[in-house]
Write an enzyme that holds these catalytic residues in place. Structure first.
Site, PDB file in Angstrom:
ATOM      1  N   ASP A 276      18.135  28.097  -7.953  1.00 56.55           N
ATOM      2  CA  ASP A 276      17.091  29.091  -7.686  1.00 56.55           C
ATOM      3  C   ASP A 276      16.795  29.945  -8.927  1.00 56.55           C
ATOM      4  O   ASP A 276      16.253  31.040  -8.805  1.00 56.55           O
ATOM      5  CB  ASP A 276      17.516  30.018  -6.533  1.00 56.55           C
ATOM      6  CG  ASP A 276      16.861  29.603  -5.213  1.00 56.55           C
ATOM      7  OD1 ASP A 276      16.179  28.568  -5.199  1.00 56.55           O
ATOM      8  OD2 ASP A 276      17.044  30.311  -4.207  1.00 56.55           O
ATOM      9  N   ASP A 335      30.087  28.095  -4.317  1.00 57.33           N
ATOM     10  CA  ASP A 335      29.257  28.930  -5.179  1.00 57.33           C
ATOM     11  C   ASP A 335      29.401  28.478  -6.630  1.00 57.33           C
ATOM     12  O   ASP A 335      30.301  27.713  -6.981  1.00 57.33           O
ATOM     13  CB  ASP A 335      29.646  30.397  -5.032  1.00 57.33           C
ATOM     14  CG  ASP A 335      29.072  31.011  -3.752  1.00 57.33           C
ATOM     15  OD1 ASP A 335      28.233  30.356  -3.111  1.00 57.33           O
ATOM     16  OD2 ASP A 335      29.470  32.135  -3.398  1.00 57.33           O
ATOM     17  N   ASP A 337      30.491  29.668  -9.379  1.00 59.77           N
ATOM     18  CA  ASP A 337      31.677  29.916 -10.201  1.00 59.77           C
ATOM     19  C   ASP A 337      32.942  29.319  -9.607  1.00 59.77           C
ATOM     20  O   ASP A 337      34.038  29.599 -10.106  1.00 59.77           O
ATOM     21  CB  ASP A 337      31.868  31.422 -10.397  1.00 59.77           C
ATOM     22  CG  ASP A 337      32.063  32.162  -9.080  1.00 59.77           C
ATOM     23  OD1 ASP A 337      31.321  31.862  -8.129  1.00 59.77           O
ATOM     24  OD2 ASP A 337      32.932  33.053  -9.001  1.00 59.77           O
ATOM     25  N   ASP A 429      26.589  34.080   5.517  1.00 59.37           N
ATOM     26  CA  ASP A 429      27.833  33.402   5.853  1.00 59.37           C
ATOM     27  C   ASP A 429      28.461  33.988   7.115  1.00 59.37           C
ATOM     28  O   ASP A 429      28.901  33.268   8.006  1.00 59.37           O
ATOM     29  CB  ASP A 429      28.805  33.466   4.680  1.00 59.37           C
ATOM     30  CG  ASP A 429      28.868  34.853   4.048  1.00 59.37           C
ATOM     31  OD1 ASP A 429      28.250  35.787   4.597  1.00 59.37           O
ATOM     32  OD2 ASP A 429      29.530  35.002   3.010  1.00 59.37           O
TER      33      ASP A 429
END
Length: 698
Positions: A276, A335, A337, A429
């Site tokens: 994104d 995610d 990282d 989430d």
């Protein structure tokens, strides 16, 4: 006869020789003294003095060495203090505040909240001046007799003695006693009760974790049948791996590499890189990395949305609408990282086998930079308790916990049955986890399966992350409260969701921690008729901190900074909770947490070695990494615009002045424990307000 230094043969020597030199042994940095005594010869001058005194010259040298070491420590402390003062001076000179940190965000609530704090500071300073004057004049000594006298007579007496000022102070005392103290005392008692409830809840969680350790309660996968092992298909279901990211230039390469190296049949998993990013250079770099792994035979696709509706939830929702998703049974989310171990899927996927009601398997986070600075160390304490205690206990006894957005495997059927991803809050989430729980799906938490990630290293990044994590749950509570009441789950599960999951952890905790220690405690110094018991300040916070730090015993030296840090962060959490509860503008802010691109040394070495071997095995299939690194350094003009800065945080500074003013007032009433708590807490707010914790940008 040969001379002996240890036996009686030495009796033939003179008395001075018999007395012998004393040995001072210094084997460690503490310069401890170990004295070896010889047996004195009977009748010698040293015999009567055995065991008495020490060699003055040797003791003097040892004391000088200790003094030198103490002076070195003082010099180091002074240097650190000067460095902190210089950093604070640079913050003030630069003039960058949190007000101009994000020009496009709504600042109405922030301005109102800061205005209220400023008003409190001004009032507290005025009250401190009044109290000091009253103390010096001795007016406070006349106050205990005032309620026993008729009001007008007491006023006349004070007017005669000290004039109009004393009368005004008497009037203030009367207003304080009759109108301010009762509601303040009620609020104090209410916060103490909430504090005790939270303490009991945390104690129950710790006992539950202890029971799990003693009994060895862990999710156990069902062993595969021999026929399934021979067939092979049942043990490797089709898995979709999703990597949502947005301008993650620092971490995309190592994370994509870790995910593409998962030990799973390549024909049975597909990686979706959901980019994104609104920065063209970053998007180009990520796309180049995806194409590199495609050439190596990994099934990986790159998706880029031009219109970023719904942030992360919208990104995941768009990816799930792809036609090929119907060929997959499970979806794993990482995610940008996060760097899973190669055996992540082999350890997580077996827990779905034979358990058709399990909708989510969640792994634990571990951190590659938990020792980077004081801020990351304190975050590590918080998150270790969350994963080791909260998640594990809720998963073992309630079969429900909040999905934490990453490092989890979802059954796609559970996602679809729960309504899929929704963009209505900033905690998508938690939203999907609550809706899945209301549909009857069970969750499993694997405490022994870890996935590495980063902690925010700057106070600004951590502050924004915590704002989103505490405003989103209150938005969600407003939206799903009626659904919880109407759901078909059991009564006790409804109570757990409403009172423990939402109210106690997300509303009550930030409310009482901010109200009790940042508002009520300093106010009781100026309104002593409302009393906060000393045991509340002395014992309960210490007990809470000890329970929180138990899962990370190496962090025990930071127990006092952790206690002050948690109280300091309560202002951000309280502000976020209010904005989410009343749907104010800042509740819908989504700021991507800044990453530094750190990775564990072992992972980097392994990836480099593997990439080198693959380069030697094939010719011309690898991209020009040197050229790619050169290209990544081209857009230097934009780097100036995005340069990081340390800032001044006005709310923290305002609260620091309020608490320090209250600490000065507590000296007049000789309240020892209150003074020390207010003093250290005020200094903690001052350190946070000047951004002296976390990453320091020169």
């Amino acid at each position: 006869m040969a001379p002996s230094f240890w036996g009686r043969e030495a009796s033939s020597s003179t008395g001075a020789e018999a007395a012998g030199p004393r040995l001072v042994k210094m084997e460690n940095p503490n310069w401890s003294i170990s004295q070896v005594e010889q047996e004195a010869v009977p009748g010698s001058p040293a015999a009567g003095k055995a065991g008495r005194g020490k060699n003055a010259r040797q003791i003097t040298w040892v004391l000088l060495l200790k003094a030198h070491r103490a002076a070195g420590r003082l010099t180091g402390a002074a240097s650190a203090a000067l460095a902190v003062a210089a950093a604070a001076r640079r913050r003030v000179a630069a003039g960058r505040t949190d007000g101009d940190a994000a020009p496009g965000e709504s600042t109405a609530l922030r301005a109102r909240f800061y205005g209220c704090l400023r008003l409190f500071v001004v009032l507290s300073m005025l009250l401190l001046a009044v109290e000091v004057a009253a103390y010096l004049q001795g007016w406070h000594l006349e106050m205990p007799n005032m309620p026993e006298m008729p009001g007008q007579l007491a006023m006349d007496g004070l007017l005669a003695v000290d004039g109009l000022a004393a009368a005004a102070y008497a009037g203030w005392m009367r207003v304080r006693l009759q109108y301010i103290a009762p509601p303040l005392q009620f609020l104090t008692n209410a916060c103490v009760v909430l504090f005790m409830i939270q303490s009991v809840y945390r104690l129950v969680l710790c006992l539950g974790c202890l029971w799990i350790k003693l009994r060895g309660i862990n999710p156990v996968p069902i062993a595969a049948d021999k026929d399934d092992v021979e067939a092979g298909d049942e043990d490797f279901p089709m898995v979709l791996v999703q990597m949502p990211m947005c301008n993650e230039r620092e971490v995309y390469q190592q994370s994509i590499g870790a995910i593409c190296n998962l030990d799973w049949p390549r024909s049975n998993f597909l990686v979706q890189v959901l980019d994104d990013s609104d920065d063209a250079t970053t998007s180009a770099l990520i796309k180049e990395e995806v194409e590199k792994w495609q050439r190596e035979g990994v099934r990986i696709v790159y998706r880029h949305r031009v219109i970023r509706d719904g942030y992360k939830a919208g990104n995941l929702k768009s990816a799930m609408n792809c036609s090929y998703v119907k060929d997959y049974e499970y979806v794993v989310i990482f995610d940008a990282d996060f760097q899973p171990q190669a055996d992540f899927l082999k350890r997580a996927m077996p827990h779905f086998k034979g358990k058709d009601d399990v909708g989510l398997v969640q792994a634990r986070w571990s951190f590659v930079n938990n020792d980077e600075n004081l801020l990351t160390r304190l975050q590590n304490v918080n998150l270790c308790f969350h994963f080791e205690v909260e998640q594990q206990v809720n998963g073992a006894f309630l079969i429900f916990f909040g999905f934490i957005g990453t490092a989890g495997v979802w059954r796609i059927k559970a996602l679809e049955d729960s309504g899929g991803w929704m963009e209505r809050t900033t905690v998508e989430d938690m939203d999907i986890a609550v809706r899945a729980h209301l549909k009857g799906w069970k969750f499993l938490y694997l405490n022994d399966v870890e996935c590495q990630c980063e902690l925010p290293e700057s106070y600004e990044a951590y502050r924004k992350q915590q704002h989103r994590w505490h405003s989103g749950p209150m938005q969600l509570f407003r939206l799903c409260f009626v659904d919880i009441i109407k759901s078909k789950i059991g009564f006790w599960k409804k109570c757990n969701l409403i009172f423990l999951f939402f109210l106690l952890r997300k509303l009550i905790l930030p409310f009482y921690s901010f109200t009790l220690f940042c508002v009520i405690l300093p106010m009781t110094m100026f309104v002593p008729e409302a009393e906060l018991p000393a045991w509340v300040v002395r014992y309960i916070p210490a007990a809470m901190s000890i329970m929180s730090i138990l899962p990370s015993p190496k962090s025990f030296p930071f127990i006092v900074p952790y206690l002050l840090f948690e109280n300091t962060m309560s202002v951000t959490k309280f502000n976020a909770m209010i904005s989410g509860l009343f749907q104010l503008g800042s509740a819908y802010e989504w700021v991507v947490t800044k990453k530094s691109g750190r990775s564990s040394e072992g992972d980097l070495v392994a990836l480099v070695e593997k990439h080198t071997v693959q380069q030697q095995q094939r010719v011309g299939s690898a991209p020009d990494l040197a050229g790619l690194a050169k290209d990544s350094s081209l857009p230097k003009k934009d780097a100036k615009k995005k340069q990081k800065h340390n800032r001044i945080y006005r709310k923290e500074l305002a609260l620091s002045f309020l608490l320090l003013t209250a600490a000065a007032r507590s000296v007049l009433s000789a309240q020892g424990i209150h003074f020390y708590f207010l003093l250290f807490q005020g200094v903690s707010f001052l350190v946070m307000g000047l951004d002296l914790i976390g990453e320091q940008v020169e």
